[in-house]
Motif scaffolding. Sequence first.
Motif, PDB file in Angstrom:
ATOM      1  N   SER A  27      -4.614  27.825 -16.295  1.00 63.67           N
ATOM      2  CA  SER A  27      -4.569  26.968 -17.478  1.00 63.67           C
ATOM      3  C   SER A  27      -5.810  26.091 -17.582  1.00 63.67           C
ATOM      4  N   GLY A  28      -6.891  26.517 -16.991  1.00 64.46           N
ATOM      5  CA  GLY A  28      -8.131  25.758 -17.076  1.00 64.46           C
ATOM      6  C   GLY A  28      -8.392  24.966 -15.807  1.00 64.46           C
ATOM      7  N   MET A  29      -9.456  24.205 -15.836  1.00 62.59           N
ATOM      8  CA  MET A  29      -9.865  23.444 -14.664  1.00 62.59           C
ATOM      9  C   MET A  29      -8.950  22.254 -14.388  1.00 62.59           C
ATOM     10  N   TYR A  30      -8.233  21.791 -15.424  1.00 68.06           N
ATOM     11  CA  TYR A  30      -7.357  20.634 -15.223  1.00 68.06           C
ATOM     12  C   TYR A  30      -6.297  20.927 -14.169  1.00 68.06           C
ATOM     13  N   MET A  31      -5.623  22.071 -14.290  1.00 69.23           N
ATOM     14  CA  MET A  31      -4.574  22.420 -13.328  1.00 69.23           C
ATOM     15  C   MET A  31      -5.165  22.683 -11.956  1.00 69.23           C
ATOM     16  N   HIS A  32      -6.328  23.330 -11.922  1.00 66.30           N
ATOM     17  CA  HIS A  32      -6.974  23.595 -10.638  1.00 66.30           C
ATOM     18  C   HIS A  32      -7.323  22.288  -9.931  1.00 66.30           C
ATOM     19  N   LEU A  62      -5.952  19.340 -10.424  1.00 65.89           N
ATOM     20  CA  LEU A  62      -4.716  18.646 -10.062  1.00 65.89           C
ATOM     21  C   LEU A  62      -4.162  19.194  -8.754  1.00 65.89           C
ATOM     22  N   MET A  63      -4.126  20.506  -8.619  1.00 60.93           N
ATOM     23  CA  MET A  63      -3.635  21.112  -7.381  1.00 60.93           C
ATOM     24  C   MET A  63      -4.580  20.820  -6.222  1.00 60.93           C
ATOM     25  N   HIS A  64      -5.879  20.801  -6.506  1.00 56.92           N
ATOM     26  CA  HIS A  64      -6.864  20.501  -5.473  1.00 56.92           C
ATOM     27  C   HIS A  64      -6.651  19.087  -4.936  1.00 56.92           C
ATOM     28  N   ASP A  65      -6.439  18.135  -5.827  1.00 51.90           N
ATOM     29  CA  ASP A  65      -6.185  16.763  -5.394  1.00 51.90           C
ATOM     30  C   ASP A  65      -4.864  16.662  -4.650  1.00 51.90           C
ATOM     31  N   GLY A  66      -3.872  17.449  -5.061  1.00 48.41           N
ATOM     32  CA  GLY A  66      -2.597  17.481  -4.348  1.00 48.41           C
ATOM     33  C   GLY A  66      -2.750  17.989  -2.930  1.00 48.41           C
ATOM     34  N   ARG A  67      -3.625  18.974  -2.738  1.00 49.35           N
ATOM     35  CA  ARG A  67      -3.892  19.466  -1.378  1.00 49.35           C
ATOM     36  C   ARG A  67      -4.477  18.366  -0.514  1.00 49.35           C
ATOM     37  N   HIS A  68      -5.435  17.634  -1.056  1.00 49.03           N
ATOM     38  CA  HIS A  68      -6.034  16.543  -0.285  1.00 49.03           C
ATOM     39  C   HIS A  68      -5.000  15.461   0.014  1.00 49.03           C
ATOM     40  N   LEU A  69      -4.137  15.160  -0.945  1.00 47.31           N
ATOM     41  CA  LEU A  69      -3.114  14.139  -0.750  1.00 47.31           C
ATOM     42  C   LEU A  69      -2.150  14.522   0.357  1.00 47.31           C
ATOM     43  N   LEU A  70      -1.793  15.825   0.435  1.00 47.65           N
ATOM     44  CA  LEU A  70      -0.850  16.294   1.451  1.00 47.65           C
ATOM     45  C   LEU A  70      -1.521  16.633   2.779  1.00 47.65           C
ATOM     46  N   ALA A 123       7.809  28.069  -4.370  1.00 48.01           N
ATOM     47  CA  ALA A 123       6.817  28.334  -5.416  1.00 48.01           C
ATOM     48  C   ALA A 123       5.911  27.128  -5.610  1.00 48.01           C
ATOM     49  N   LEU A 124       6.482  25.940  -5.601  1.00 45.39           N
ATOM     50  CA  LEU A 124       5.682  24.725  -5.741  1.00 45.39           C
ATOM     51  C   LEU A 124       4.743  24.542  -4.549  1.00 45.39           C
ATOM     52  N   ALA A 125       5.237  24.808  -3.347  1.00 42.25           N
ATOM     53  CA  ALA A 125       4.389  24.701  -2.158  1.00 42.25           C
ATOM     54  C   ALA A 125       3.242  25.707  -2.217  1.00 42.25           C
ATOM     55  N   TYR A 126       3.522  26.916  -2.719  1.00 40.95           N
ATOM     56  CA  TYR A 126       2.450  27.902  -2.865  1.00 40.95           C
ATOM     57  C   TYR A 126       1.395  27.416  -3.853  1.00 40.95           C
ATOM     58  N   LEU A 127       1.848  26.917  -4.999  1.00 38.75           N
ATOM     59  CA  LEU A 127       0.884  26.467  -6.013  1.00 38.75           C
ATOM     60  C   LEU A 127       0.015  25.337  -5.506  1.00 38.75           C
ATOM     61  N   VAL A 128       0.618  24.391  -4.791  1.00 34.50           N
ATOM     62  CA  VAL A 128      -0.150  23.243  -4.316  1.00 34.50           C
ATOM     63  C   VAL A 128      -1.012  23.612  -3.123  1.00 34.50           C
ATOM     64  N   ALA A 129      -0.481  24.375  -2.182  1.00 34.07           N
ATOM     65  CA  ALA A 129      -1.185  24.579  -0.923  1.00 34.07           C
ATOM     66  C   ALA A 129      -2.104  25.787  -0.899  1.00 34.07           C
ATOM     67  N   PHE A 130      -1.751  26.873  -1.592  1.00 29.56           N
ATOM     68  CA  PHE A 130      -2.501  28.109  -1.388  1.00 29.56           C
ATOM     69  C   PHE A 130      -3.174  28.668  -2.631  1.00 29.56           C
TER      70      PHE A 130
END
Length: 67
Positions: free
Chosen positions: A47-52, A54-62, A32-39
């Motif tokens: 929950s707004g642009m903040y979560m989006h 955060l996940m977007h930056d996580g994709r770039h980090l990974l 579930a975490l991999a789905y949220l971060v990657a896809f």
Amino acid sequence: MPKAQSVRPLALPVVSPRLLLTAAGVVVLLLALAYLVAFDQGALSRSGMYMHELMHDGRHLLGVPCH
């Protein structure tokens, strides 16, 4: 003629059901975490642009391609 050797069955360790349930829970949580971060592109993380972002930056980090 050589004497026949006796063959003993291989003893496998018994895994407890609690350990299997815990391992399955961890795998589901990680998937579930991999789905949220990657896809997820905002479909589940509403929950707004903040979560989006955060996940977007996580994709770039990974190193996951996102755009």
